[in-house]
Design a protein around this motif. Sequence first.
Motif, short mmCIF file in Angstrom:
data_model
loop_
_atom_site.label_atom_id
_atom_site.label_comp_id
_atom_site.label_asym_id
_atom_site.label_seq_id
_atom_site.Cartn_x
_atom_site.Cartn_y
_atom_site.Cartn_z
N ARG A 155 -2.48 -14.20 7.86
CA ARG A 155 -3.32 -15.56 7.67
C ARG A 155 -3.80 -15.61 5.96
N VAL A 156 -4.28 -16.95 5.65
CA VAL A 156 -4.37 -17.39 4.23
C VAL A 156 -5.81 -17.66 4.23
N HIS A 157 -6.61 -17.45 3.12
CA HIS A 157 -7.98 -17.92 2.95
C HIS A 157 -7.98 -18.18 1.42
N ARG A 158 -8.56 -19.47 1.03
CA ARG A 158 -8.90 -19.84 -0.18
C ARG A 158 -10.22 -19.52 -0.59
N ARG A 159 -10.55 -19.00 -1.86
CA ARG A 159 -12.12 -19.06 -2.07
C ARG A 159 -12.15 -18.79 -3.61
N HIS A 160 -13.01 -19.72 -4.19
CA HIS A 160 -13.36 -19.82 -5.77
C HIS A 160 -11.83 -19.75 -6.44
N GLY A 161 -11.06 -20.61 -5.83
CA GLY A 161 -9.82 -20.75 -6.77
C GLY A 161 -8.78 -19.70 -6.58
N ALA A 162 -8.96 -18.65 -5.68
CA ALA A 162 -8.29 -17.48 -5.67
C ALA A 162 -7.75 -17.44 -3.99
N GLY A 163 -6.38 -17.03 -3.82
CA GLY A 163 -5.89 -16.92 -2.47
C GLY A 163 -5.96 -15.52 -2.07
N PHE A 164 -6.38 -15.30 -0.66
CA PHE A 164 -6.46 -14.38 -0.10
C PHE A 164 -5.56 -14.12 1.20
N MET A 165 -4.71 -13.33 1.11
CA MET A 165 -3.94 -13.16 2.35
C MET A 165 -4.31 -11.84 3.19
N PHE A 166 -4.32 -11.88 4.61
CA PHE A 166 -4.67 -10.76 5.03
C PHE A 166 -3.32 -10.40 6.13
N VAL A 167 -3.10 -9.24 6.23
CA VAL A 167 -1.99 -8.79 7.19
C VAL A 167 -2.32 -7.45 7.61
N SER A 168 -2.14 -7.81 9.14
CA SER A 168 -2.45 -6.42 9.96
C SER A 168 -1.40 -5.46 9.94
N ILE A 169 -1.72 -4.12 9.91
CA ILE A 169 -0.90 -3.10 9.93
C ILE A 169 -1.35 -2.12 11.19
N THR A 170 -0.23 -1.65 11.75
CA THR A 170 -0.35 -0.69 12.70
C THR A 170 0.39 0.58 12.58
N ASN A 171 -0.33 1.90 12.72
CA ASN A 171 0.42 2.92 12.59
C ASN A 171 0.91 3.47 14.02
N ARG A 172 2.22 3.44 14.20
CA ARG A 172 2.91 3.58 15.44
C ARG A 172 3.62 5.26 15.56
N GLY A 173 3.24 5.76 14.37
CA GLY A 173 3.86 7.15 14.50
C GLY A 173 2.75 8.25 14.89
N ASN A 174 3.26 9.48 14.55
CA ASN A 174 2.35 10.70 14.89
C ASN A 174 1.45 11.33 13.91
N VAL A 175 1.71 10.86 12.81
CA VAL A 175 1.19 11.32 11.46
C VAL A 175 0.54 10.32 10.57
N THR A 176 -0.35 10.94 10.02
CA THR A 176 -0.90 9.92 8.99
C THR A 176 -0.46 9.12 8.02
N VAL A 177 -0.47 7.88 7.64
CA VAL A 177 0.25 7.23 6.70
C VAL A 177 -0.52 6.87 5.59
N GLN A 178 -0.25 7.33 4.34
CA GLN A 178 -1.15 6.99 3.05
C GLN A 178 -0.86 5.42 2.65
N LEU A 179 -1.88 4.82 2.60
CA LEU A 179 -1.59 3.09 1.92
C LEU A 179 -1.75 3.24 0.60
N THR A 214 -5.45 -6.66 2.51
CA THR A 214 -6.00 -7.72 1.97
C THR A 214 -5.13 -7.94 0.64
N LEU A 215 -4.34 -9.17 0.50
CA LEU A 215 -3.60 -9.36 -0.71
C LEU A 215 -4.18 -10.32 -1.57
N ARG A 216 -4.28 -10.49 -2.87
CA ARG A 216 -5.18 -11.43 -3.52
C ARG A 216 -4.28 -11.81 -4.63
N SER A 217 -4.08 -13.33 -4.67
CA SER A 217 -3.44 -13.98 -5.64
C SER A 217 -4.25 -15.09 -6.48
#
Length: 248
Positions: A155-179, A214-217
């Motif tokens: 989903r996209v949200h604009r604020r103060h001239g910048a665009g923010f995108m929010f992407v959900s991510i799920t860990n479906r494995g059995n070990v911790t994933v470093q992001l 959170t992705l910022r453009s």
Amino acid sequence: MRPALALAGFTALVLASAPSAAGADADRPRVVLSVSPARLALAAPGSRTIKLRNDGAERVVVDVTRRTLGMQPAAKPWLHITPARLVLRSGENAILTLRATPPRHAEPGDHQVLVLLTTRPLRSGRVHVQVRLGVRIRMVVPGRIVRQVTLGSLRVHRRHGAGFMFVSITNRGNVTVQLRGRVTALLLRRGRHLARLTPRARGALLPGARAVLTLRSSGPVRGPVTAGVRVRLGPGLRVVERRYRLRL
């Protein structure tokens, strides 16, 4: 006077002024502590031993503590060390026993713990000389390792001239994933690179957990574009990627 602190991985040697004495002890360093091995692998559940030796002229107390390394879940409670405190006379050896007892649902793979051995004098009123040694422990939990994440909706949200995108991510494995440092995102139009998005990712994602990237453009990109999001699961491991069509 502030205590002097020495950090070492295998053998630490601190020289300090010693009181006048007869014989060889007059020229010996006050505090010399060694440990062997400096690092070891420990199959969990299981046990290993490490050896300490005091080659200094003084009797010392050695305190044993633990510290989890990296961004893994805290494996520190799994490692039990006996004794947790000991007194070594000059020239004396001692054995520490390390026992790894992971919980039933512990993640398979490697879990790193640092064992810290810190000396302190038995007598007060003198210059405090401190030695600290670190022994790296790699606890290996058996089992099949599954690294798998899925990228959800955007989903996209604009604020103060910048665009923010929010992407959900799920860990479906059995070990911790470093992001942290492993998420990249680009804006594309007809295959042409328009902008790179700045990700704000949490440090790690536990098995079964869900988070939001959170992705910022801040660039002047407008209109229909494609956002490409990539997650690298680790050095030499596969990359999870998904593309989203959107309008800015």
